[in-house]
Structure formats: structure tokens, C-alpha cells
Write an enzyme that holds these catalytic residues in place. Structure first.
Site, PDB file in Angstrom:
ATOM      1  N   GLU A  89     -83.266  -5.398 -35.610  1.00 43.21           N
ATOM      2  CA  GLU A  89     -83.255  -4.592 -36.610  1.00 43.21           C
ATOM      3  C   GLU A  89     -81.620  -4.055 -36.391  1.00 43.21           C
ATOM      4  O   GLU A  89     -81.217  -3.772 -35.470  1.00 43.21           O
ATOM      5  CB  GLU A  89     -84.115  -3.383 -36.551  1.00 43.21           C
ATOM      6  N   GLU A  94     -96.601  -3.525 -34.002  1.00 40.77           N
ATOM      7  CA  GLU A  94     -95.653  -3.882 -34.598  1.00 40.77           C
ATOM      8  C   GLU A  94     -94.577  -4.568 -33.817  1.00 40.77           C
ATOM      9  O   GLU A  94     -94.300  -3.727 -32.843  1.00 40.77           O
ATOM     10  CB  GLU A  94     -94.862  -3.095 -35.773  1.00 40.77           C
TER      11      GLU A  94
END
Length: 505
Positions: free
Chosen positions: A240, A235
Site C-alpha cells: 500500500e 486480509e
């Protein structure tokens, strides 16, 4: 006065002349200038010999081709059209040399969405709906997308206006007949099955409202989990953000083995005083073979190289195609209250917004192709038995200590293979077992209807098998290597079954 291709090319090489020497899409044109096919799409990557990278060998190959050297050929003429005029000439050679020797690394745009118009382009994006994480067959895995998130993702929480995509998180009651009742809604969109890339520069200009429990994310997942379940196949988190601390973001990679044996590497970027994720910024990664770099407004803040995928060769897992995801989560482990809950107070003045100006994906000079996978990885299913399944490059090894009482108590399987009516697929593999025993091989739909049902005798001698399977309707099927209590397998004691070169074609 016409000049021959040989003379023109010689002039170009010796004195960088300007006489056009071109190729048609059908092949070389020895004396006449010709325009390439109107159907051509320029790539100008420099990789004219088709080996996957731009190097001095490409310049030599192109130069020989211009000189009509015996046997000189171009594997991809489009890669040499640096002038972007659908013809090859000395100007292309000059620009090719300049790009190589002067390190002109201007990337080539591969894919983008500028969010023009007034609706989301569904040829580029798909909605990911709900609150539950599901498997490839739509079966429940866990709630909250595996993160204890509180929102229900809908297809009604996005708008496109004035070149901006807005993902809105709202405090509102929402009830789904299957997944139940929720107090918050938001949206999650992805390019899965529509666009994916292996390497390149992925760049997103965005801003987001702040507030405790908001979790904006720009990230990537593998198109095919060829190294196993999350996070063995990787991933990549481009950005974020913590709604409670909008003065920083982070960039992360997840890798290693399937949860809970996964690992990650991460680093924060802290904005200057007075700045935050509430303002517009450009978030990007540059992804090359063996290296991923993170940027905010073109400022490099993180470089990662030290990852792995258990039992697979580096640079796995980041050597495959990944797709892009944009979402705004509410609550959950990243920034939720007590690691779970949403903070209702942040919605006192209405919805909270994650706004995206554009998403752009560029090729890089050091582009690379996905590593070929020679054997599909299997998922383990163990029930009332004692066994361990390990995927390696080119094979799956299943160590069985006790077959248990069920025929399906030990299985290696691949879920979620989509097939269409009238299609014929071939399942092939090589298999051996340290103990003589039987195996049942099946291809099944979600109702366990079997379209292939074969009992196979295994021995220490590696044997190749190939089976054709036809389907009379559209469906999703699993193929299963069943190694539980079949025949006299219970008396086999500890043994190892090795399955190699698994292909579903």
C-alpha cells in the site's frame, strides 16, 4: 539391447546411471520405456506421496518405485517429473535429490498475467464497480468501500498496452442512478472466483504516480470468509502506498475478530534517497504456513507470524485461499485530506496512473493446503433482542438472554449462496439447546420467498438434520436459523443453542 526396469533402477540408485525407467499415465511399465500421456501437466513439486509436502519420504517412495519394490506406488507421478519430459527415469531421481539436499528452492509458476495484448483478460480478472460496499446479496453496507474513498470504480479506467496494465484515476464527474454523483473515477480489479491461492510467492512489478490522496494497493482477501466477517477471515496487503509520501510503502495483515474487534500488524519499507513508488519496483510476499514475508526488489523487510482468528486454531485465518486485488483509490482514510477528501490539485495535469507490468504467483517448497472447515460460520442478526453469536472451529454457539418480540429477532445465517435452475442442494447440521424450544429454519431469496420452511423442536439432546432444497431458477439465497420469539421461547430464559457441522452442499 533392452535392459529391464529392475536392472536399470538398481543401476540408477547405486551409481546414478542414465537408463530410462518410466511410467505411463495408466500405470507402471516394467520393461519398456514409455512416454507419459500428452495430457499431463508437469508439477515437479516432489510430493509424490500426496501428503502435502516435499520431504525425504517422497525420495524414498520414488526410489522404491524405481526398484519395483512390492506395494510401491506414486500418488502423483507428475510431482516426480523434474526433467519435464513426461517420463520418469533416473534423471528425475537425481534432480529430486539435488533439490531436496541442496535446497534448490526455485519456485514453480502457478498463475500469471503478463498483460500481453490490448485488453484486460477477463478470464483472469473481474471489475469491482461503484463506491458502495455491498453484501453478498448486493445490499448496501457502507459507502466509500468502508474507507471513505471518494472515487467511483468503473470498467473504463483501465488500459492494456505494450505489456503494461494501467489503472487511471481521473477528476471527472460521474453519476450513477443508484449510488449518486462523484467527482473522481478509477478502477479496481480482482481475481475473485477466477483464481485464488493458499500460500506461495505473490509477486507484482509496478509503479505509481504520486500526489496527496492517491492510494495504490496490491492486496488479497479470502475467497470464502470461513472464519467470519472482516477481518476475522483475514486480509493480506502486499503493498500500500501513500501518494503524499511516495518514498515509502507498507505491508500489512488484518486479522482477529469481526470489525470493530479486529487487529493488524504492519511495517513500512523506506526507499533509498531519490527513489520512490514512482519508479518500477517488484513487490512480493512469500506466504508459508505460520509465516508471511514481505519483499521489495527481493529485499526482505518484514516477517509476520503472530496473528490469530478468534476462536479458531492457528494459523487461521491465513490458512485458506485468498484472491488478488489491484486498485488505485482516491481520498479516504489512508491518505485523504483530513482522512476523507481527495486533493483536486494533483489532477491539474490530467489523470494519475498506477501501472502494473506483471502479476505472478509461484508455488513454494513449503506449500500447504487450506485447512478443512467442518462447519460453515454463521453471521449474527440481532434485532430487539439480547443475544451473542460466537463461531468456533466446527460449531457456532448462540447465547440468548432475551428472544425479544420478533420471530427473526435472533438469527444465525449464511448469505449469498448462488444456485442454478434445476439444482438440488442439501443443508445439514447437528443442533442442541440447553432449553427446550422451537426454531424456524428457512432458505430464502432476496425477496424473502421461502424454498425451505421448517419448524424444529430443540432439546439438550444433540440431533442431526438434513434437508434437500430444489430451485427452479438461477438465484442467490440465504439460509437462516431463526431463534427469536417462536412458540414458547420467550419463557425459556437464558439458554445456549449450539449448531455443529453446518454444511451446504
Amino acid at each position: 539391447m533392452k535392459i529391464t526396469r529392475m536392472v536399470a533402477a538398481l543401476i540408477s540408485v547405486l551409481i546414478a546411471g542414465n537408463t530410462a525407467v518410466v511410467s505411463s499415465a495408466a500405470g507402471k511399465v516394467p520393461t519398456e520405456a514409455a512416454v507419459l500421456s500428452d495430457e499431463s501437466i508437469n508439477s515437479a513439486s516432489g510430493d509424490v506421496n500426496g501428503d502435502g509436502e516435499f520431504s525425504i519420504a517422497d525420495i524414498v517412495s520414488f526410489q522404491k518405485w524405481l526398484l519395483s519394490a512390492p506395494g510401491a506406488e506414486l500418488a502423483d507421478w507428475k510431482a516426480a517429473d523434474f526433467c519435464e519430459d513426461n517420463k520418469l527415469d533416473v534423471f528425475d531421481l537425481c534432480l529430486m535429490k539435488r533439490r531436496y539436499f541442496e535446497h534448490d528452492s526455485k519456485p514453480r509458476l502457478l498463475w500469471s498475467d503478463e498483460f500481453d495484448g490490448d485488453t484486460l483478460d477477463m478470464t483472469k480478472w473481474a471489475y469491482e464497480l461503484g463506491n458502495w460496499k455491498l453484501d453478498a446479496n448486493g445490499n448496501f453496507v457502507t459507502y466509500g468501500w468502508g474507507n471513505d474513498e471518494r472515487e467511483f470504480y468503473t470498467d473504463s479506467n483501465t488500459t492494456v498496452h505494450d505489456g503494461i496494465l494501467t489503472i487511471s484515476a481521473r477528476k471527472e464527474n460521474y453519476t450513477d442512478p443508484v449510488q449518486g454523483a462523484y467527482e473522481y473515477t478509477s478502477a479496481r480489479i480482482s481475481t475473485q472466483h477466477l483464481f485464488s491461492t493458499c500460500g506461495g510467492r505473490i509477486e507484482v512489478r509496478a509503479r505509481c504516480d504520486s500526489g496527496k490522496s492517491l492510494w495504490p494497493a496490491i492486496w488479497m482477501l479470502p475467497e470464502d470468509s470461513v472464519y467470519g466477517g472482516w477481518a476475522a477471515s483475514g486480509e493480506i496487503d502486499i503493498m500500500e502506498g501513500w501518494g503524499s509520501t511516495p518514498d515509502k510503502i507498507c505491508g500489512t495483515v488484518h486479522f482477529g475478530d469481526a470489525w470493530p474487534n479486529n487487529a493488524y500488524l504492519t511495517k513500512d519499507y523506506v526507499f533509498a534517497d531519490g527513489d520512490s513508488t514512482e519508479n518500477w519496483h517488484t513487490y512480493a510476499i512469500e506466504w508459508e504456513s505460520g509465516e508471511i514475508r514481505w519483499y521489495v526488489d527481493d529485499v526482505l523487510y518484514s516477517t509476520q507470524t503472530d496473528w490469530y482468528s478468534t476462536n479458531h486454531a492457528y494459523p487461521a485465518p491465513f490458512d485458506q485461499n485468498f484472491y488478488i486485488i489491484l486498485n488505485l483509490a482516491v481520498g479516504g482514510k489512508f491518505d485523504g485530506v483530513d482522512g476523507i477528501y481527495a486533493d483536486p490539485s494533483i489532477f491539474a495535469n490530467g489523470e494519475r496512473r498506477f501501472e502494473i507490468d506483471y502479476v505472478r504467483v509461484y508455488d513454494l517448497d513449503k506449500s500447504f493446503k487450506p485447512t478443512p472447515v467442518t462447519s460453515a460460520p454463521l453471521e449474527a442478526y440481532i434485532e430487539s433482542a439480547d443475544a451473542v453469536l460466537v463461531n468456533k472451529d466446527g460449531e457456532t454457539e448462540i447465547t440468548i438472554n432475551n428472544v425479544g418480540s420478533l420471530e427473526y429477532g435472533v438469527m444465525g445465517l449464511v448469505r449469498g449462496n448462488k444456485v442454478r435452475a434445476g439444482e438440488k442442494h442439501t443443508l445439514s447440521f447437528d443442533i442442541s439447546s440447553t432449553a427446550v424450544r422451537d426454531m424456524v429454519l428457512t432458505v430464502e431469496d432476496s425477496s424473502y420467498t421461502r424454498y425451505l420452511d421448517e419448524k424444529i423442536a430443540l432439546s439438550p439432546n444433540k440431533t442431526h438434520y438434513s434437508f434437500d432444497v430444489e430451485f427452479n431458477s438461477d438465484m442467490t439465497v440465504d439460509y437462516k436459523f431463526q431463534l427469536g420469539n417462536i412458540g414458547e421461547a420467550a419463557s425459556s430464559g437464558k439458554h445456549i443453542v449450539t449448531i455443529q457441522n453446518i454444511k451446504w452442499e
